[in-house]
Design a protein around this motif. Structure first.
Motif, PDB file in Angstrom:
ATOM      1  N   THR A  31      37.638  58.384  11.544  1.00  0.00           N
ATOM      2  CA  THR A  31      36.266  58.692  11.608  1.00  0.00           C
ATOM      3  C   THR A  31      35.349  57.732  12.325  1.00  0.00           C
ATOM      4  O   THR A  31      34.386  57.852  13.047  1.00  0.00           O
ATOM      5  CB  THR A  31      35.740  58.799  10.228  1.00  0.00           C
ATOM      6  N   LEU A  32      36.023  56.457  12.309  1.00  0.00           N
ATOM      7  CA  LEU A  32      35.415  55.272  12.905  1.00  0.00           C
ATOM      8  C   LEU A  32      35.167  55.556  14.448  1.00  0.00           C
ATOM      9  O   LEU A  32      34.335  55.223  15.090  1.00  0.00           O
ATOM     10  CB  LEU A  32      35.626  53.699  12.634  1.00  0.00           C
ATOM     11  N   ASP A  33      36.316  56.284  14.977  1.00  0.00           N
ATOM     12  CA  ASP A  33      36.379  56.334  16.451  1.00  0.00           C
ATOM     13  C   ASP A  33      35.502  57.295  16.900  1.00  0.00           C
ATOM     14  O   ASP A  33      35.017  57.097  18.108  1.00  0.00           O
ATOM     15  CB  ASP A  33      37.846  56.762  16.712  1.00  0.00           C
ATOM     16  N   VAL A  34      35.254  58.331  15.953  1.00  0.00           N
ATOM     17  CA  VAL A  34      34.089  59.249  16.341  1.00  0.00           C
ATOM     18  C   VAL A  34      32.931  58.845  16.357  1.00  0.00           C
ATOM     19  O   VAL A  34      31.931  59.153  17.185  1.00  0.00           O
ATOM     20  CB  VAL A  34      34.445  60.522  15.318  1.00  0.00           C
ATOM     21  N   ILE A  35      32.474  57.880  15.275  1.00  0.00           N
ATOM     22  CA  ILE A  35      31.183  57.422  15.307  1.00  0.00           C
ATOM     23  C   ILE A  35      31.072  56.445  16.530  1.00  0.00           C
ATOM     24  O   ILE A  35      29.873  56.586  17.206  1.00  0.00           O
ATOM     25  CB  ILE A  35      31.329  56.295  14.018  1.00  0.00           C
ATOM     26  N   SER A  36      32.103  55.850  16.960  1.00  0.00           N
ATOM     27  CA  SER A  36      31.905  54.716  18.216  1.00  0.00           C
ATOM     28  C   SER A  36      31.498  55.790  19.263  1.00  0.00           C
ATOM     29  O   SER A  36      30.763  55.280  20.156  1.00  0.00           O
ATOM     30  CB  SER A  36      33.076  53.891  18.461  1.00  0.00           C
ATOM     31  N   LYS A  37      32.241  56.699  19.667  1.00  0.00           N
ATOM     32  CA  LYS A  37      32.001  57.617  20.617  1.00  0.00           C
ATOM     33  C   LYS A  37      30.723  58.258  20.716  1.00  0.00           C
ATOM     34  O   LYS A  37      29.906  58.258  21.718  1.00  0.00           O
ATOM     35  CB  LYS A  37      33.174  58.722  20.585  1.00  0.00           C
ATOM     36  N   LEU A  38      30.340  58.678  19.528  1.00  0.00           N
ATOM     37  CA  LEU A  38      29.109  59.234  19.487  1.00  0.00           C
ATOM     38  C   LEU A  38      27.685  58.308  19.633  1.00  0.00           C
ATOM     39  O   LEU A  38      26.856  58.744  20.135  1.00  0.00           O
ATOM     40  CB  LEU A  38      28.895  60.097  17.914  1.00  0.00           C
ATOM     41  N   LYS A  39      28.006  57.092  19.059  1.00  0.00           N
ATOM     42  CA  LYS A  39      26.937  56.038  19.314  1.00  0.00           C
ATOM     43  C   LYS A  39      26.737  55.691  20.675  1.00  0.00           C
ATOM     44  O   LYS A  39      25.769  55.429  21.247  1.00  0.00           O
ATOM     45  CB  LYS A  39      27.264  54.678  18.512  1.00  0.00           C
ATOM     46  N   GLU A  40      27.863  55.693  21.419  1.00  0.00           N
ATOM     47  CA  GLU A  40      27.790  55.518  22.927  1.00  0.00           C
ATOM     48  C   GLU A  40      27.064  56.651  23.683  1.00  0.00           C
ATOM     49  O   GLU A  40      26.692  56.312  24.732  1.00  0.00           O
ATOM     50  CB  GLU A  40      29.237  55.336  23.568  1.00  0.00           C
ATOM     51  N   GLU A  41      27.080  57.668  22.952  1.00  0.00           N
ATOM     52  CA  GLU A  41      26.262  58.945  23.522  1.00  0.00           C
ATOM     53  C   GLU A  41      25.001  58.927  23.230  1.00  0.00           C
ATOM     54  O   GLU A  41      24.024  59.593  23.543  1.00  0.00           O
ATOM     55  CB  GLU A  41      26.962  60.272  23.087  1.00  0.00           C
ATOM     56  N   GLY A  42      24.593  57.694  22.419  1.00  0.00           N
ATOM     57  CA  GLY A  42      23.074  57.694  21.866  1.00  0.00           C
ATOM     58  C   GLY A  42      22.678  58.652  20.675  1.00  0.00           C
ATOM     59  O   GLY A  42      21.707  58.832  20.450  1.00  0.00           O
ATOM     60  N   ILE A  43      23.871  59.119  19.895  1.00  0.00           N
ATOM     61  CA  ILE A  43      23.504  59.998  18.788  1.00  0.00           C
ATOM     62  C   ILE A  43      23.333  59.181  17.649  1.00  0.00           C
ATOM     63  O   ILE A  43      23.800  57.992  17.266  1.00  0.00           O
ATOM     64  CB  ILE A  43      24.730  60.859  18.646  1.00  0.00           C
ATOM     65  N   TYR A  44      22.498  59.413  16.968  1.00  0.00           N
ATOM     66  CA  TYR A  44      22.032  58.655  15.419  1.00  0.00           C
ATOM     67  C   TYR A  44      23.140  59.139  14.535  1.00  0.00           C
ATOM     68  O   TYR A  44      23.305  60.493  14.264  1.00  0.00           O
ATOM     69  CB  TYR A  44      20.464  58.918  15.153  1.00  0.00           C
ATOM     70  N   ILE A  45      23.740  58.101  13.683  1.00  0.00           N
ATOM     71  CA  ILE A  45      24.671  58.517  12.836  1.00  0.00           C
ATOM     72  C   ILE A  45      24.085  58.351  11.395  1.00  0.00           C
ATOM     73  O   ILE A  45      23.603  57.214  10.879  1.00  0.00           O
ATOM     74  CB  ILE A  45      25.955  57.642  12.691  1.00  0.00           C
ATOM     75  N   ALA A  46      24.317  59.186  10.579  1.00  0.00           N
ATOM     76  CA  ALA A  46      23.842  59.010   9.033  1.00  0.00           C
ATOM     77  C   ALA A  46      24.886  59.634   8.100  1.00  0.00           C
ATOM     78  O   ALA A  46      25.215  60.768   8.226  1.00  0.00           O
ATOM     79  CB  ALA A  46      22.464  59.801   8.710  1.00  0.00           C
ATOM     80  N   SER A  47      25.233  58.566   7.116  1.00  0.00           N
ATOM     81  CA  SER A  47      26.254  58.949   6.160  1.00  0.00           C
ATOM     82  C   SER A  47      25.491  59.728   5.139  1.00  0.00           C
ATOM     83  O   SER A  47      24.184  59.142   4.677  1.00  0.00           O
ATOM     84  CB  SER A  47      26.943  57.853   5.462  1.00  0.00           C
TER      85      SER A  47
END
Length: 177
Positions: free
Chosen positions: A88-104
């Motif tokens: 899951t952390l790999d997905v978060i890192s990838k999405l953050k690089e794309e400027g996507i806001y992450i919320a648990s």
């Protein structure tokens, strides 16, 4: 007849090809170690209903095709874009690089109540739902930009994940429109 129920043939629905070509809601769902195949199928079905951009299935979360996922997804695994990732952390890192806001979606210190969470019209959001027993992993919560909590007022400490997805996706969908 007052309030006559509509037949399926009367409902205006798009087909899977039209779904794939349609403009999506800027919303991504990340499933962090979901055990129940029925819950996974239900997430697909809710995602289809609200034009969710993509689902990431992480860790032990099962992947289509599977008869128990299909039973609750009712074909939504064919329309909604999805991808498996072990971490899951790999997905978060990838999405953050794309400027996507992450919320648990979790109960945590300094969480934001869902009804108080605001969205920006020009942003894409990824929302993370966790394991039925343990919730979202702490390291995943810590890597998130925010934690959103569904306010609850009864004696139980949590909602079923499929219910949580329905509540959160509907709320964010309405706010984004």
């Amino acid at each position: 007849m007052k309030n006559r129920k509509l037949k399926n043939s009367e409902l205006v629905r798009i087909n899977p090809e039209e779904y794939k070509a349609s403009e999506k809601t800027p919303l991504i769902i990340i499933l962090d170690n979901i055990r129940s195949l029925n819950n996974i199928g239900s997430v697909f079905r809710t995602s289809d209903a609200f034009l969710v951009k993509k689902i990431y299935l992480c860790g032990i979360t099962a992947q289509p095709p599977h008869k128990d996922i299909h039973k609750t997804a009712l074909g939504a695994t064919e329309s909604v874009d999805w991808e498996y990732a072990e971490n899951t952390l790999d997905v978060i890192s990838k999405l953050k690089e794309e400027g996507i806001y992450i919320a648990s979606i979790e109960q945590a210190e300094d969480s934001i109540n869902l009804n108080e969470f605001t969205v920006a019209k020009d942003k894409t959001y990824a929302i993370i739902f966790g394991n039925e027993v343990k919730g979202v992993q702490q390291k995943v919560v810590s890597a998130s930009d925010a934690v959103i909590e569904i306010p609850q007022f009864g004696t139980k400490h949590s909602l079923n994940i499929s219910v949580s997805v329905g509540v959160v996706v509907w709320d964010l969908f309405v706010k984004m429109k």
